[in-house]
Design a protein around this motif. Structure first.
Motif, mmCIF file in Angstrom:
data_model
loop_
_atom_site.group_PDB
_atom_site.id
_atom_site.type_symbol
_atom_site.label_atom_id
_atom_site.label_comp_id
_atom_site.label_asym_id
_atom_site.label_seq_id
_atom_site.Cartn_x
_atom_site.Cartn_y
_atom_site.Cartn_z
ATOM 1 N N ASP A 75 0.821 -1.218 0.000
ATOM 2 C CA ASP A 75 0.000 0.000 0.000
ATOM 3 C C ASP A 75 0.853 1.265 0.000
ATOM 4 O OD1 ASP A 75 -2.395 -1.392 -0.053
ATOM 5 O OD2 ASP A 75 -2.492 -1.549 2.133
ATOM 6 N N LEU A 76 2.090 1.166 0.458
ATOM 7 C CA LEU A 76 2.991 2.320 0.456
ATOM 8 C C LEU A 76 3.784 2.426 -0.848
ATOM 9 C CD1 LEU A 76 4.367 1.996 4.094
ATOM 10 C CD2 LEU A 76 2.649 3.608 3.265
ATOM 11 N N ALA A 77 4.078 1.286 -1.473
ATOM 12 C CA ALA A 77 4.919 1.284 -2.671
ATOM 13 C C ALA A 77 4.159 1.741 -3.919
ATOM 14 C CB ALA A 77 5.500 -0.115 -2.902
ATOM 15 N N LEU A 78 2.891 1.376 -4.029
ATOM 16 C CA LEU A 78 2.129 1.720 -5.232
ATOM 17 C C LEU A 78 1.952 3.220 -5.435
ATOM 18 C CD1 LEU A 78 -0.453 -1.163 -5.485
ATOM 19 C CD2 LEU A 78 1.405 -0.632 -7.036
ATOM 20 N N PRO A 79 1.636 4.010 -4.400
ATOM 21 C CA PRO A 79 1.545 5.460 -4.628
ATOM 22 C C PRO A 79 2.865 6.065 -5.111
ATOM 23 C CG PRO A 79 0.457 4.895 -2.583
ATOM 24 C CD PRO A 79 1.155 3.656 -3.066
ATOM 25 N N LYS A 80 3.992 5.538 -4.636
ATOM 26 C CA LYS A 80 5.287 6.027 -5.110
ATOM 27 C C LYS A 80 5.439 5.769 -6.607
ATOM 28 C CE LYS A 80 8.135 5.631 -0.964
ATOM 29 N NZ LYS A 80 9.356 5.036 -0.421
ATOM 30 N N LEU A 81 5.059 4.570 -7.037
ATOM 31 C CA LEU A 81 5.138 4.247 -8.458
ATOM 32 C C LEU A 81 4.189 5.112 -9.280
ATOM 33 C CD1 LEU A 81 5.489 0.384 -8.801
ATOM 34 C CD2 LEU A 81 7.040 2.134 -9.594
ATOM 35 N N GLU A 82 2.993 5.345 -8.765
ATOM 36 C CA GLU A 82 2.032 6.175 -9.492
ATOM 37 C C GLU A 82 2.576 7.585 -9.692
ATOM 38 O OE1 GLU A 82 -1.565 5.814 -7.236
ATOM 39 O OE2 GLU A 82 -2.040 3.851 -8.089
ATOM 40 N N LYS A 83 3.238 8.132 -8.688
ATOM 41 C CA LYS A 83 3.845 9.462 -8.812
ATOM 42 C C LYS A 83 4.918 9.452 -9.899
ATOM 43 C CE LYS A 83 3.069 11.032 -4.095
ATOM 44 N NZ LYS A 83 3.702 11.381 -2.817
ATOM 45 N N GLN A 84 5.733 8.394 -9.921
ATOM 46 C CA GLN A 84 6.776 8.296 -10.944
ATOM 47 C C GLN A 84 6.171 8.182 -12.337
ATOM 48 O OE1 GLN A 84 9.730 5.300 -10.237
ATOM 49 N NE2 GLN A 84 9.987 5.873 -8.096
ATOM 50 N N ILE A 85 5.077 7.437 -12.454
ATOM 51 C CA ILE A 85 4.417 7.280 -13.754
ATOM 52 C C ILE A 85 3.899 8.624 -14.241
ATOM 53 C CG2 ILE A 85 2.428 6.265 -14.931
ATOM 54 C CD1 ILE A 85 2.823 3.819 -13.003
ATOM 55 N N ILE A 86 3.247 9.360 -13.370
ATOM 56 C CA ILE A 86 2.728 10.678 -13.734
ATOM 57 C C ILE A 86 3.868 11.609 -14.111
ATOM 58 C CG2 ILE A 86 1.571 12.720 -12.798
ATOM 59 C CD1 ILE A 86 -0.156 10.706 -11.138
ATOM 60 N N LYS A 87 4.933 11.574 -13.331
ATOM 61 C CA LYS A 87 6.105 12.397 -13.620
ATOM 62 C C LYS A 87 6.706 12.021 -14.979
ATOM 63 C CE LYS A 87 10.253 13.912 -11.190
ATOM 64 N NZ LYS A 87 11.093 13.698 -10.005
ATOM 65 N N HIS A 88 6.755 10.730 -15.251
ATOM 66 C CA HIS A 88 7.296 10.244 -16.529
ATOM 67 C C HIS A 88 6.448 10.754 -17.700
ATOM 68 C CE1 HIS A 88 9.203 7.604 -19.402
ATOM 69 N NE2 HIS A 88 8.050 7.038 -19.695
ATOM 70 N N HIS A 89 5.132 10.688 -17.564
ATOM 71 C CA HIS A 89 4.258 11.155 -18.638
ATOM 72 C C HIS A 89 4.388 12.664 -18.841
ATOM 73 C CE1 HIS A 89 2.160 7.518 -19.787
ATOM 74 N NE2 HIS A 89 2.065 7.187 -18.512
ATOM 75 N N LYS A 90 4.535 13.411 -17.761
ATOM 76 C CA LYS A 90 4.717 14.866 -17.879
ATOM 77 C C LYS A 90 6.040 15.185 -18.562
ATOM 78 C CE LYS A 90 1.917 16.367 -13.988
ATOM 79 N NZ LYS A 90 1.921 16.992 -12.661
ATOM 80 N N LYS A 91 7.081 14.441 -18.216
ATOM 81 C CA LYS A 91 8.384 14.692 -18.826
ATOM 82 C C LYS A 91 8.370 14.378 -20.310
ATOM 83 C CE LYS A 91 11.295 14.567 -14.902
ATOM 84 N NZ LYS A 91 12.587 15.087 -14.738
ATOM 85 N N LEU A 92 7.650 13.350 -20.687
ATOM 86 C CA LEU A 92 7.536 13.045 -22.107
ATOM 87 C C LEU A 92 6.819 14.173 -22.843
ATOM 88 C CD1 LEU A 92 6.684 9.236 -22.122
ATOM 89 C CD2 LEU A 92 8.854 10.331 -22.690
ATOM 90 N N ALA A 93 5.824 14.760 -22.190
ATOM 91 C CA ALA A 93 5.090 15.864 -22.808
ATOM 92 C C ALA A 93 5.946 17.121 -22.904
ATOM 93 C CB ALA A 93 3.823 16.152 -22.014
ATOM 94 N N ASP A 94 6.827 17.323 -21.937
ATOM 95 C CA ASP A 94 7.682 18.515 -21.911
ATOM 96 C C ASP A 94 9.049 18.265 -22.527
ATOM 97 O OD1 ASP A 94 5.636 19.749 -20.577
ATOM 98 O OD2 ASP A 94 6.487 19.455 -18.586
ATOM 99 N N LYS A 95 9.178 17.236 -23.330
ATOM 100 C CA LYS A 95 10.478 16.824 -23.852
ATOM 101 C C LYS A 95 11.117 17.858 -24.769
ATOM 102 C CE LYS A 95 12.761 12.725 -25.351
ATOM 103 N NZ LYS A 95 12.670 11.315 -25.533
ATOM 104 N N SER A 96 10.357 18.864 -25.173
ATOM 105 C CA SER A 96 10.896 19.856 -26.089
ATOM 106 C C SER A 96 11.938 20.762 -25.430
ATOM 107 C CB SER A 96 9.768 20.716 -26.658
ATOM 108 O OG SER A 96 9.124 21.398 -25.605
ATOM 109 N N LYS A 97 11.944 20.788 -24.090
ATOM 110 C CA LYS A 97 12.943 21.602 -23.390
ATOM 111 C C LYS A 97 14.322 20.973 -23.533
ATOM 112 C CE LYS A 97 9.733 23.355 -19.994
ATOM 113 N NZ LYS A 97 9.384 23.437 -18.595
ATOM 114 N N LYS A 98 15.314 21.781 -23.758
ATOM 115 C CA LYS A 98 16.678 21.288 -23.940
ATOM 116 C C LYS A 98 17.475 21.426 -22.652
ATOM 117 C CE LYS A 98 16.227 20.252 -28.198
ATOM 118 N NZ LYS A 98 16.179 18.888 -28.580
ATOM 119 N N PHE A 99 18.453 20.554 -22.489
ATOM 120 C CA PHE A 99 19.314 20.545 -21.310
ATOM 121 C C PHE A 99 20.713 20.978 -21.706
ATOM 122 C CE2 PHE A 99 21.163 19.286 -17.431
ATOM 123 C CZ PHE A 99 22.328 18.632 -17.715
#
Length: 180
Positions: A75-99
């Protein structure tokens, strides 16, 4: 999702496996059917540790939780993964930013204090994936580690991306003696 169980000093009951499968399968909506999920169950003394690792393309999403029992850990591990998944999807959407990689200086490296003898207690081997520095930053953020080793797609060399104390990133570009 394909769920693989690994155990160390712990015996998983069928009831626990059923609960883990039921809860992990809630993440199906984010992934394809052939996505691999590795569930590591281990116990050391009275501490139970549950690690969930999801392999996404060339990336990895990972959550590790320790507690007094595995039922609470899931019950503690799944919310952590869900946050990472959401973060991953946001990063894919914002991939146009350069580093822009900061320059490395000698101040970026600090020598460890020789108070005790350190030894290698864990070793890993994995296949390097050719990727850009931007992709490596995304992977570093997803796995939550302080460094990430990858093959630089532009140069073909092994590089280490790491998080500096000031929050920026450092990049070590390994060169062979023949390249110098």
């Amino acid at each position: 999702m394909r769920i693989e169980y690994l155990t160390k000093n712990y015996t998983a009951t069928e009831k626990l496996k059923d609960i883990i499968e039921k809860k992990v399968n809630r993440l199906d909506k984010f992934f394809e059917d052939d996505t691999a999920v590795k569930v590591m169950l281990k116990q050391s003394n009275d501490v139970c540790t549950l690690e969930l690792t999801i392999f996404v393309g060339s990336g990895v999403l990972r959550s590790e939780v320790s507690g007094d029992n595995m039922y609470n850990n899931i019950d503690l591990a799944l919310p952590k993964l869900e946050k990472q998944i959401i973060k991953h999807h946001k990063k894919l959407a914002d991939k146009s930013k350069k580093f822009r990689a900061p320059e490395l200086t000698d101040a970026a490296f600090t020598a460890p204090e020789p108070e005790r003898d350190f030894k290698v207690v864990r070793s890993k081997a994995y296949k390097l994936t050719p990727m850009t520095v931007d992709d490596a930053i995304e992977e570093l953020e997803l796995i939550g580690h302080s460094f990430y080793v990858f093959e630089n797609m532009d140069s073909g060399r092994v590089c280490v991306l790491y998080r500096r104390n000031d929050g920026d990133y450092g990049l070590i570009d390994a060169q062979t003696s023949a390249e110098r």
